[in-house]
Design a protein around this motif. Sequence first.
Motif, mmCIF file in Angstrom:
data_model
loop_
_atom_site.group_PDB
_atom_site.id
_atom_site.type_symbol
_atom_site.label_atom_id
_atom_site.label_comp_id
_atom_site.label_asym_id
_atom_site.label_seq_id
_atom_site.Cartn_x
_atom_site.Cartn_y
_atom_site.Cartn_z
ATOM 1 N N UNK A 121 0.986 -1.232 -0.207
ATOM 2 C CA UNK A 121 0.059 -0.251 0.046
ATOM 3 C C UNK A 121 0.894 1.891 -0.439
ATOM 4 N N UNK A 122 2.097 1.297 0.454
ATOM 5 C CA UNK A 122 3.194 2.421 0.847
ATOM 6 C C UNK A 122 3.377 2.341 -0.607
ATOM 7 N N UNK A 123 4.017 1.628 -0.694
ATOM 8 C CA UNK A 123 4.154 1.675 -2.174
ATOM 9 C C UNK A 123 3.712 2.270 -3.604
ATOM 10 N N UNK A 124 2.315 1.573 -3.550
ATOM 11 C CA UNK A 124 1.480 2.263 -4.292
ATOM 12 C C UNK A 124 0.880 3.666 -4.030
ATOM 13 N N UNK A 130 4.269 10.378 -6.992
ATOM 14 C CA UNK A 130 5.163 10.343 -7.539
ATOM 15 C C UNK A 130 4.756 10.921 -8.696
ATOM 16 N N UNK A 131 4.077 10.006 -9.167
ATOM 17 C CA UNK A 131 3.752 10.417 -10.741
ATOM 18 C C UNK A 131 2.907 11.209 -11.230
ATOM 19 N N UNK A 132 1.870 11.701 -9.638
ATOM 20 C CA UNK A 132 1.297 13.159 -10.317
ATOM 21 C C UNK A 132 2.245 14.241 -9.931
ATOM 22 N N UNK A 133 2.974 14.382 -9.378
ATOM 23 C CA UNK A 133 3.792 14.972 -9.679
ATOM 24 C C UNK A 133 4.576 15.776 -10.789
ATOM 25 N N UNK A 134 4.707 14.646 -12.328
ATOM 26 C CA UNK A 134 5.138 14.672 -13.021
ATOM 27 C C UNK A 134 4.290 15.848 -14.092
ATOM 28 N N UNK A 135 3.783 16.501 -13.391
ATOM 29 C CA UNK A 135 3.657 17.630 -14.441
ATOM 30 C C UNK A 135 3.821 17.704 -16.102
ATOM 31 N N UNK A 136 5.383 17.337 -16.221
ATOM 32 C CA UNK A 136 5.430 17.722 -17.042
ATOM 33 C C UNK A 136 5.178 16.365 -18.263
ATOM 34 N N UNK A 141 -2.011 14.096 -17.023
ATOM 35 C CA UNK A 141 -3.212 13.638 -17.185
ATOM 36 C C UNK A 141 -4.399 12.447 -15.879
ATOM 37 N N UNK A 142 -3.841 12.465 -14.704
ATOM 38 C CA UNK A 142 -4.150 12.179 -13.652
ATOM 39 C C UNK A 142 -5.864 13.457 -14.055
ATOM 40 N N UNK A 143 -7.051 12.332 -13.697
ATOM 41 C CA UNK A 143 -8.010 13.034 -13.565
ATOM 42 C C UNK A 143 -8.315 14.106 -12.413
ATOM 43 N N UNK A 144 -9.038 15.269 -12.958
ATOM 44 C CA UNK A 144 -9.731 16.374 -12.028
ATOM 45 C C UNK A 144 -10.236 15.394 -10.785
ATOM 46 N N UNK A 148 -5.098 14.629 -5.252
ATOM 47 C CA UNK A 148 -3.534 15.131 -6.160
ATOM 48 C C UNK A 148 -2.171 14.108 -5.201
ATOM 49 N N UNK A 149 -3.122 13.818 -3.925
ATOM 50 C CA UNK A 149 -1.406 13.211 -3.676
ATOM 51 C C UNK A 149 -2.713 12.793 -2.548
#
Length: 169
Positions: A121-124, A130-136, A141-144, A148-149
Amino acid sequence: MPDDVDYTMRDMARHGGVVLKFGVVVLVVGLVLGLMYVFGWGFFAQTTAPWRGATEKRERVEGSGSYRIAAYNHFFDLCAQVQSDEASVRNLRRELTSNPKPGDERAMQINASITALENNRAENINQYNADAAKKYTEGQFRSSGLPYRLVLSTKETQCTSSSPSPAHT
């Protein structure tokens, strides 16, 4: 005849000068092109790298429908995995406190499973954040409708979405 020979010699000298000048020009152009090929191409590649990189990024990330869909689904999948791990931990804890109580060997198995599930769970959660922070790249493409975290200390993660399609930037 001497005038003929004199005229031919002058003509040859004049044409020889033209040929010599043409040869020098060809040699200089060849040297310049050779130097440009050896040194100029690297300079050209360095100069255009930011523009070429931005174009390639746009084509791979924003221009690829399959990438956009995979990135969008990735966040839902990670959030669902976190929820599944939480449900499994709840079920195992319920079994641990159930009546009749499990034996010592089964209790050890349950506790080991709970630890493994909490680690997963912690790993996921960390991967989601980490992936949500990759704005570039994929983070855009994370759904609104998704958080966010995700927070490790939260006991029940909420993954709800009000948006049925990938976010547009």
